[in-house]
Write an enzyme that holds these catalytic residues in place. Sequence first.
Site, PDB file in Angstrom:
ATOM      1  N   HIS A 163      36.229  28.108  87.063  1.00  0.00           N
ATOM      2  CA  HIS A 163      35.480  29.345  86.783  1.00  0.00           C
ATOM      3  C   HIS A 163      35.113  30.143  88.029  1.00  0.00           C
ATOM      4  O   HIS A 163      34.559  31.227  87.929  1.00  0.00           O
ATOM      5  CB  HIS A 163      34.214  29.025  85.992  1.00  0.00           C
ATOM      6  CG  HIS A 163      33.137  28.415  86.851  1.00  0.00           C
ATOM      7  ND1 HIS A 163      33.186  27.097  87.251  1.00  0.00           N
ATOM      8  CD2 HIS A 163      32.023  28.936  87.412  1.00  0.00           C
ATOM      9  CE1 HIS A 163      32.128  26.837  87.997  1.00  0.00           C
ATOM     10  NE2 HIS A 163      31.404  27.929  88.118  1.00  0.00           N
TER      11      HIS A 163
HETATM   12  C1  UD1 Z   1      27.369  31.580  87.293  1.00  0.00           C
HETATM   13  C2  UD1 Z   1      26.931  31.260  88.724  1.00  0.00           C
HETATM   14  C3  UD1 Z   1      27.788  30.124  89.278  1.00  0.00           C
HETATM   15  C4  UD1 Z   1      27.803  28.936  88.350  1.00  0.00           C
HETATM   16  C5  UD1 Z   1      28.254  29.397  86.974  1.00  0.00           C
HETATM   17  C6  UD1 Z   1      28.313  28.290  85.961  1.00  0.00           C
HETATM   18  C7  UD1 Z   1      26.100  33.154  90.063  1.00  0.00           C
HETATM   19  C8  UD1 Z   1      26.426  34.076  91.160  1.00  0.00           C
HETATM   20  N1  UD1 Z   1      27.107  32.391  89.611  1.00  0.00           N
HETATM   21  O1  UD1 Z   1      28.703  32.067  87.362  1.00  0.00           O
HETATM   22  O2  UD1 Z   1      27.254  29.732  90.521  1.00  0.00           O
HETATM   23  O3  UD1 Z   1      28.678  27.959  88.847  1.00  0.00           O
HETATM   24  O4  UD1 Z   1      27.324  30.399  86.523  1.00  0.00           O
HETATM   25  O5  UD1 Z   1      28.867  28.758  84.774  1.00  0.00           O
HETATM   26  O6  UD1 Z   1      24.978  33.118  89.636  1.00  0.00           O
HETATM   27  N2  UD1 Z   1      29.587  35.111  80.106  1.00  0.00           N
HETATM   28  C9  UD1 Z   1      29.630  34.950  78.755  1.00  0.00           C
HETATM   29  N3  UD1 Z   1      28.616  34.232  78.168  1.00  0.00           N
HETATM   30  C10 UD1 Z   1      27.593  33.717  78.864  1.00  0.00           C
HETATM   31  C11 UD1 Z   1      27.554  33.897  80.259  1.00  0.00           C
HETATM   32  C12 UD1 Z   1      28.562  34.590  80.872  1.00  0.00           C
HETATM   33  O7  UD1 Z   1      30.549  35.410  78.087  1.00  0.00           O
HETATM   34  O8  UD1 Z   1      26.709  33.063  78.272  1.00  0.00           O
HETATM   35  C13 UD1 Z   1      30.706  35.833  80.771  1.00  0.00           C
HETATM   36  C14 UD1 Z   1      30.435  37.306  80.973  1.00  0.00           C
HETATM   37  O9  UD1 Z   1      31.654  37.986  80.822  1.00  0.00           O
HETATM   38  C15 UD1 Z   1      30.010  37.367  82.418  1.00  0.00           C
HETATM   39  C16 UD1 Z   1      30.857  36.270  83.037  1.00  0.00           C
HETATM   40  O10 UD1 Z   1      30.934  35.270  82.037  1.00  0.00           O
HETATM   41  O11 UD1 Z   1      30.210  38.619  82.985  1.00  0.00           O
HETATM   42  C17 UD1 Z   1      30.281  35.695  84.297  1.00  0.00           C
HETATM   43  O12 UD1 Z   1      28.935  35.262  84.078  1.00  0.00           O
HETATM   44  P1  UD1 Z   1      27.893  35.230  85.312  1.00  0.00           P
HETATM   45  O13 UD1 Z   1      26.578  34.709  84.857  1.00  0.00           O
HETATM   46  O14 UD1 Z   1      27.914  36.546  86.014  1.00  0.00           O
HETATM   47  O15 UD1 Z   1      28.565  34.250  86.325  1.00  0.00           O
HETATM   48  P2  UD1 Z   1      29.338  32.870  86.149  1.00  0.00           P
HETATM   49  O16 UD1 Z   1      30.766  33.093  86.480  1.00  0.00           O
HETATM   50  O17 UD1 Z   1      29.009  32.210  84.858  1.00  0.00           O
END
Ligand code: UD1
Length: 372
Positions: A210
């Site tokens: 991820h």
């Molecule tokens: C975040 C953390 C990362 C951690 C990871 C675990 C930061 C900078 N990054 O990254 O350190 O390893 O979480 O998963 O804080 N999304 C969904 N559903 C959700 C959450 C996210 O669909 O419940 C999708 C959305 O399209 C979103 C993308 O995932 O834009 C990324 O989510 P985000 O919270 O920005 O970062 P992660 O890649 O999950």
Amino acid sequence: MALPKKMVFVAAARPNFMKIAPMIREASRYPDLLKPILVHTGQHYDPAMSQTFFDQLGIPSPDINLEIGSGTHAQQTGQVMIRFEQFLLEEHPDMVVVVGDVNSTLACSLAATKLHIKVAHVEAGLRSFDRKMPEEINRLATDAIADLLFTTSEEASLQLQKEGIPDARIQFVGNVMIDTLIHQKERAIQSAYYKTLGLTEKKYALLTLHRPSNVDDQEILSRIFEALDVISKDFTIIFPVHPRTRNRIQEFNLVGKVNSEGIEPNTINLVNPLGYNEMLNLTYHAGLVLTDSGGLQEETTVLGIPCVTLRENTERPITVEVGTNILAGNRKDGILNAYQQARSKLSQAKIPTFWDGKASERIIQRLIEVIC
Ligand code: UD1
């Protein structure tokens, strides 16, 4: 008698939930001294990325959910600061406990320290020395301002000293994530979850991916899939997919590289994100783990499962030094080389000091000394 001190625990994203669970449980053992308050920032919100973990790990419902959701780094960090500050002004807690390195970790630390509320950072001092990782910036900035820094290894404590942080703020306590692993292990490994998927013990590999540096670039992600394709001829691959990665696989037309309909042998099989117990079950019974997650590098180390980390660096070097972890990078040759080495590393693997299920006890004892 004095009122119990208000201790706020911040949880935001999937890897945070297993870290706060044992601390809340431990803090709840001292109702005369501590009043634990749980704040969910809402960074992760899909049930499979959040609620499942509350249910499986017995975490109480959050006292408040800030519902910030997804966004750019500045949007997420800024929104958490604004909403958490408001909460702090209303609640006046005595201490804020943050974990890990997600955007909410930094945002809540900033909001609290500026209101002169004490902040404890759990899992402090980890460094990948790669400032292109958003988490590295979050780690550096949080450690620079938090009042108490709890580390998972002596190396992490040393790193904080090198950065000029006074000894009195640093304490090596061990690994709260492993507290949860030990707490859940019997229940998780004895269930036949992997069998229900049609997998055979030690004959499959568990994959997670991820990190933006792996999944947001079409060429890099395609290269990783080429290597995985080779490995899948030896090990059927099971791939619980993060929402970010699922989106990229579609965007980059890589859907043909994976199977999304049940489990087929000798293939990369994509499944929805899994709960904690299902992941622990799949990890324990796997022949191999392939990952870019931080937590899995630690969990495989404790369980003695070979781990190939699809990154150039790790902020958790102890998992390479004493554990089962091998750094592979994200090039095809590097991944295949590491894959060959991974299995011979097992014999020298050890469990790091204080990864013993008692890290939360050490943390809560110190916090009681500081605020009560
Ligand atoms: C975040 C953390 C990362 C951690 C990871 C675990 C930061 C900078 N990054 O990254 O350190 O390893 O979480 O998963 O804080 N999304 C969904 N559903 C959700 C959450 C996210 O669909 O419940 C999708 C959305 O399209 C979103 C993308 O995932 O834009 C990324 O989510 P985000 O919270 O920005 O970062 P992660 O890649 O999950």
